[in-house]
Write an enzyme that holds these catalytic residues in place. Structure first.
Site, PDB file in Angstrom:
ATOM      1  N   ASP A   1       0.829  -1.200   0.000  1.00  0.00           N
ATOM      2  CA  ASP A   1       0.000   0.000   0.000  1.00  0.00           C
ATOM      3  C   ASP A   1       0.870   1.261   0.000  1.00  0.00           C
ATOM      4  O   ASP A   1       1.986   1.256   0.523  1.00  0.00           O
ATOM      5  CB  ASP A   1      -0.889  -0.028   1.249  1.00  0.00           C
TER       6      ASP A   1
ATOM      7  N   GLU B   1       1.568   0.002  -4.960  1.00  0.00           N
ATOM      8  CA  GLU B   1       0.513   0.956  -5.295  1.00  0.00           C
ATOM      9  C   GLU B   1       1.116   2.351  -5.435  1.00  0.00           C
ATOM     10  O   GLU B   1       1.585   2.934  -4.466  1.00  0.00           O
ATOM     11  CB  GLU B   1      -0.566   0.985  -4.207  1.00  0.00           C
TER      12      GLU B   1
END
Length: 418
Positions: free
Chosen positions: A330, A359
Site C-alpha cells: 500500500d 501501489e
C-alpha cells in the site's frame, strides 16, 4: 550519615521491587526460522524497565551480537546471529548483575521444503480482490470482540459488517470454480480503532490478525487450503503508517519512531511528483514523505534503523508463516524511498521467485515506472520492485467504457494507452 544510609537502603529496596515486578509483555518477531538467507535477527523486547536488564543466551544457543537501548527504558533490541542455530527453543536470561530476573523461551522453527523457491503471482494469474469484512460471515461469534473497540454495525456504510476468515475458508471452492488463481485480501491485521476500521489500513498490531476476522492460525489454514486448490495468497501490507491506537503510540521506543510525534498535526501533501523532481523544494518533499496520511494513521519513520528492521522482518515473517505468494504494498511511494529499496531487496533475496506489486496511484506511466526494478532513473534510484499497479490503464479503461465514442474518446483511449 544514618539518614543518608537509610535513604540508600530505601532506594535499593525500591529498585529491587521494581526489577522483581518486571515482566516481558512482547517479543517481536514472536518466533523465527533457521536456514534463512539473512542469518541476523533483531528482537524487539517490550516490558517495564526491561532495558535495565542484560540479556544472555546459554552456551549452545544463538550468539547475541549486540543489544540496543533507545530512549524508552521499556524496550530492548537484541541482535542474534542464527548462522549456526538449530531448530528448537532456547532461553534468554535477563540479568541484573549476576542475578537472573527473567527468562524467556524463544522458538526457532524449520522452514517448509521449497519455501525459498516459492512461486509468486504473475501475469498468468487471475486475481480476486476481497474486502474480508464485506465478503462472507462464517463465524458470528467473532462479530463483536469485547477487547476491541468497534463492534458490528451493518447499517453503517463505514461500519463493520461481519465478514471473516471462516467465511473465506468456506468459499475457497466457490472462488476456485469462478476461475481465480490468486486472492488479494485487504489487510487482515488488527485495527483496534474506535471507528471506520473495517478496511484494515490502520494497523494496531503487526503480528496479530484482527480477532473480528479470526486468528493467525485460521489465516494460515486459509492460505494452505487455497494453495491446495492452486490459488495463491497475496497479503496487503502497509509500511508507511500504522493506526493511531497502535500499542506503541503511548510509549514509543524513541521520539523519532513516528514522524512528527508529539508535534502539531501535519498531513502529507500527497504530491508524489516531488519525489522525482530534481529541482523540488526539500520542504515539499519532506511534507510528502513525513506527513501523516490522515489523523488516524501516524507516519512511521523508516529512517530509524530499528523501525526499518522491524518492518522488513515483519513482512518476511508473514511470507514464511502464511505461505504467501505475493505482497501488495500500500502507498508505495509514501515511505522513505531508500527504505523501500531495502525492503524490496531483502524480500526478493529471501524469495527470488516471489512477487510484490506496489501501489502508486497516479495516472502517468512515467512516474509509476520510476519505482520499478530495472528502470534507469535520472537520479540513479534503483529498487527490487517487480510490478506496479497500472492506474493509467485503469483510467483509460474507465474512459473507454464510459465516454461517448468519438475520434479521441471511447475505446480509442484504451488503444492509445496500450
Amino acid at each position: 550519615m544514618i539518614r543518608s544510609l537509610i535513604s540508600s537502603i530505601i532506594l535499593s529496596v525500591f529498585f529491587w521491587v521494581q526489577i522483581s515486578a518486571q515482566q516481558i509483555e512482547r517479543v517481536e518477531p514472536p518466533f523465527w526460522w533457521v536456514d534463512m538467507v539473512d542469518t541476523d535477527l533483531q528482537l524487539m523486547i517490550y516490558g517495564e524497565q526491561i532495558a535495565n536488564l542484560q540479556p544472555y543466551v546459554a552456551e549452545g544457543g544463538p550468539q547475541i551480537k549486540a543489544t540496543h537501548q533507545l530512549e524508552s527504558d521499556n524496550y530492548l533490541f537484541v541482535d542474534l546471529d542464527l548462522s549456526s542455530a538449530s531448530v528448537g527453543s532456547f532461553e534468554i536470561e535477563f540479568r541484573n548483575g549476576e542475578e537472573t530476573q527473567l527468562t524467556y523461551a524463544y522458538q526457532l522453527l524449520a522452514r517448509d521444503a521449497g519455501s525459498a523457491q516459492r512461486k509468486g503471482f504473475d501475469q498468468s494469474d487471475v486475481m480476486y480482490l476481497i474486502t474480508p469484512d464485506r465478503f462472507v460471515n462464517g463465524d458470528a461469534s467473532n462479530d463483536v470482540v469485547t477487547d476491541l473497540q468497534e463492534g458490528l454495525n451493518r447499517s453503517a456504510e463505514y461500519g463493520r459488517h461481519g465478514g471473516d476468515i471462516k467465511g473465506l475458508i468456506n468459499s475457497v471452492d466457490y472462488i476456485k470454480d469462478m476461475g481465480f488463481t490468486a486472492i488479494w485480501l485487504n489487510p487482515l491485521l488488527e485495527n483496534d480503532q474506535p471507528k471506520w476500521s473495517y478496511h484494515g489500513y490502520a494497523t494496531t498490531d503487526y503480528y496479530q490478525v484482527d480477532a473480528r476476522f479470526g486468528t493467525n492460525e485460521e489465516y494460515q489454514e486459509l492460505s494452505k487450503m487455497a494453495a491446495d486448490q492452486g490459488i495463491k495468497m497475496i497479503m496487503d501490507i502497509i509500511v508507511n503508517h500504522c493506526g493511531s491506537e497502535h500499542w506503541w503510540m503511548e510509549d514509543p521506543p524513541s521520539d523519532d519512531w513516528i514522524n512528527h510525534y508529539g508535534e502539531p498535526y501535519q498531513q502529507t501533501n500527497h504530491r508524489k511528483i516531488t519525489l522525482l523532481d530534481p529541482y523540488v523544494s526539500q520542504v515539499d518533499r519532506s511534507e510528502m514523505v513525513e506527513g501523516w496520511f490522515v489523523p488516524a494513521m501516524p507516519d512511521l519513520n523508516q529512517r530509524n534503523p530499528y523501525m526499518s528492521t522491524y518492518l522488513i522482518q515483519n513482512s518476511i515473517w508473514w511470507i514464511e508463516y502464511a505461505g504467501l505468494a505475493g505482497i501488495r504494498q500500500d502507498t508505495y511511494s509514501y515511505p522513505f524511498r531508500e527504505f523501500m529499496t531495502d525492503w524490496t531487496c531483502a524480500i526478493m533475496t529471501e524469495y527470488p521467485d516471489f512477487n510484490i506489486v506496489g501501489e502508486e496511484w497516479v495516472e502517468d506511466a512515467a512516474i509509476i515506472s520510476y519505482w520499478q526494478q530495472g528502470k534507469l532513473n535520472h537520479d540513479g534510484y534503483t529498487s527490487c520492485l517487480r510490478s506496479l499497479m497500472d492506474f493509467p490503464m485503469t483510467m483509460n479503461l474507465h474512459s473507454a467504457l464510459r465516454d461517448e465514442e468519438g475520434w479521441g474518446s471511447g475505446l480509442v483511449k484504451l488503444y492509445e494507452g496500450l
